[in-house]
Design an enzyme around this catalytic site. Structure first.
Site, short mmCIF file in Angstrom:
data_model
loop_
_atom_site.label_atom_id
_atom_site.label_comp_id
_atom_site.label_asym_id
_atom_site.label_seq_id
_atom_site.Cartn_x
_atom_site.Cartn_y
_atom_site.Cartn_z
N ARG A 39 17.18 42.12 48.92
CA ARG A 39 17.85 40.82 48.95
C ARG A 39 18.06 40.22 47.56
O ARG A 39 18.19 39.01 47.39
CB ARG A 39 17.09 39.81 49.81
N LYS A 50 31.21 38.11 40.41
CA LYS A 50 31.88 38.82 41.51
C LYS A 50 31.42 40.27 41.50
O LYS A 50 31.53 40.95 40.48
CB LYS A 50 33.40 38.75 41.35
N GLU A 75 43.99 40.18 30.15
CA GLU A 75 43.12 39.12 30.69
C GLU A 75 42.82 38.07 29.61
O GLU A 75 42.65 36.89 29.90
CB GLU A 75 41.82 39.69 31.27
N LYS A 133 36.45 31.80 30.62
CA LYS A 133 35.95 32.30 31.90
C LYS A 133 34.67 31.55 32.28
O LYS A 133 34.49 31.13 33.44
CB LYS A 133 35.69 33.81 31.79
N GLU A 160 34.87 30.12 43.89
CA GLU A 160 36.32 30.09 44.07
C GLU A 160 36.73 29.23 45.27
O GLU A 160 37.50 29.64 46.12
CB GLU A 160 36.89 31.52 44.20
N ARG A 162 38.58 27.94 40.29
CA ARG A 162 38.45 29.34 39.87
C ARG A 162 39.68 30.16 40.22
O ARG A 162 39.96 31.18 39.59
CB ARG A 162 37.18 29.96 40.47
N ASN A 175 43.50 33.77 38.76
CA ASN A 175 44.42 34.74 39.38
C ASN A 175 45.85 34.59 38.89
O ASN A 175 46.77 35.13 39.51
CB ASN A 175 44.36 34.62 40.91
N HIS A 193 48.13 37.52 39.10
CA HIS A 193 47.46 38.51 39.94
C HIS A 193 48.10 38.69 41.32
O HIS A 193 47.85 39.70 41.97
CB HIS A 193 45.98 38.16 40.09
N HIS A 210 48.21 42.54 41.92
CA HIS A 210 47.52 43.27 42.99
C HIS A 210 48.53 44.00 43.86
O HIS A 210 48.30 45.14 44.29
CB HIS A 210 46.70 42.30 43.85
N HIS A 242 45.15 47.87 35.69
CA HIS A 242 45.09 46.50 36.19
C HIS A 242 45.73 45.55 35.16
O HIS A 242 46.53 44.69 35.51
CB HIS A 242 43.64 46.12 36.47
N1 GLY Z 1 38.55 37.88 37.95
C1 GLY Z 1 38.72 36.67 38.65
C2 GLY Z 1 37.47 35.92 38.89
O1 GLY Z 1 36.44 36.30 38.39
O2 GLY Z 1 37.48 34.94 39.59
#
Ligand code: GLY
Length: 362
Positions: free
Chosen positions: A121, A143, A185, A228, A238, A242, A246, A249, A253, A266
């Site tokens: 956990r 993430k 990025e 960031k 998000e 956040r 994107n 993106h 994507h 990417h």
């Molecule tokens: N790469 C997008 C984020 O971390 O929210």
């Protein structure tokens, strides 16, 4: 040099230091606990360059290290490789204080991160990003994920690292295409929230894109990570702000999916997506946005391949099935000015088609 991610009890620091300092950073982050076991996850490419000195340094500091080396590439972000990590960790007998160190690019970081989030956990996660993309984006913000047959990153968790150490020297061994892709990025972070960083990129575009001035590159990376960190600190999961990360993106994507993963990196897909995003933004806010100025920096990211060969219908279908959509609408991030991003679903299919044609014509 360091950047703090401010998340209360889950706060941590991104250090820009040599990997040789990892044992010391680790002992500081584990608040004086004596070194025990740690799992070091990397891929074959990264391991060849950086694993041995790191393992030696950790052992010299008293750690018992179990290195796990995985095949490189996106297909490693799978349930079967996740299980390899589970087996290595659990059969060895880790406990809740055993850190998982993720030494590599986004694939290793996402996979090892998800393993750390779920083993017992949650065990401490240490991100040691060695690609530009991972340093400025993937390693910061928590993430973690693996891919599923139906799409990328569909199984995962928000799980913040205990610390991040991004060694600028690791960028020297990065293939040039991966390096310039990672710069997409950085440009994105400048466009959405950092006009001063954008001006700095503009002023140093050649040394930044050609990797010829280490000090300038290091400065740009730290400033991009600061963006960031600020965005994630304001909205960890998000639920709002956040989403501006994107920018570019929605198209990116969709392109990666419609062209087949690997046809474009990417970052290349993000660069094309940002051109489309700037087109849409400029149509709405022509007075506030100098599109030629912004395009000029985005265009410094080379795009090998022919995005125009992807049928718009396929691209649009992929956009419509993006996991970031809510309900039936497609979400786009646009700019109302340099450094001011917002989310909207008010883009028609016809307008998206024109934006894509504009992006491909670069
Ligand atoms: N790469 C997008 C984020 O971390 O929210």
């Amino acid at each position: 040099m360091a950047v703090d991610v401010d998340l209360g009890a889950r706060s941590y620091t991104v250090h820009f230091q040599s990997l040789a300092s990892v044992p010391e950073l680790l002992s500081r982050a584990s608040s004086g606990r004596s070194p025990g076991r740690c799992l070091l996850v990397s891929d074959e490419n990264v391991a060849a360059h950086y694993r041995s000195p790191l393992v030696q340094g950790l052992r010299d500091a008293g750690w018992t290290v179990r290195p796990v080396v995985l095949p490189p590439g996106e297909s490693t972000k799978s349930a079967s490789h996740l299980h390899t990590l589970y087996d290595e960790a659990l059969e060895w007998g880790i406990d809740r204080d055993t850190p998982v160190l993720a030494l590599g690019g986004g694939v290793v970081g996402d996979l090892a991160g998800f393993a750390a989030a779920t083993l017992l956990r949650g065990v401490p996660l240490v991100q040691l990003p060695t690609s530009l993309l991972a340093q400025v984006d993937a390693s910061v913000g928590g993430k973690t994920a693996i891919n599923h047959a139906t799409g990328k990153n569909l199984i995962g968790a928000f799980y913040q690292p205990a610390l991040v150490c991004a060694d600028p020297a690791t960028l020297d061994t990065l293939p040039m295409r991966e390096y310039t892709s990672g710069m997409a990025e950085v440009v994105k972070h400048a466009l959405i929230q950092a006009p001063a960083l954008f001006a700095h990129l503009e002023a140093h575009l050649v040394p930044v894109m050609t990797r010829t001035d280490r000090a300038v590159v290091a400065d740009v990376i730290e400033r991009a990570v600061q963006v960031k960190a600020d965005v994630v600190s304001a909205d960890e999961r998000e639920e709002g702000r956040r989403a501006i990360l994107n920018f570019g993106h929605t198209f990116a994507h969709a392109l990666e999916r419609a062209a087949g993963y690997g046809a474009f990196t990417h970052g290349e897909a993000v660069a094309l997506g940002m051109r489309a995003g700037l087109y849409l933004s400029h149509r709405r806010h022509p007075q506030a946005l100098d599109r030629d100025r912004l395009d000029h920096v985005v265009d410094a990211i080379p795009i090998p391949g022919r995005p125009e060969d992807v049928a718009f219908e396929d691209l649009y279908a992929a956009m419509a099935s993006d996991k970031k959509n809510r309900g039936d609408t497609i979400r786009f991030v646009l700019l109302r000015a340099l450094g001011e991003a917002y989310v909207t679903d008010d883009v028609s299919e016809e307008e998206a088609r024109r934006a894509w044609a504009y992006a491909c014509a670069s």
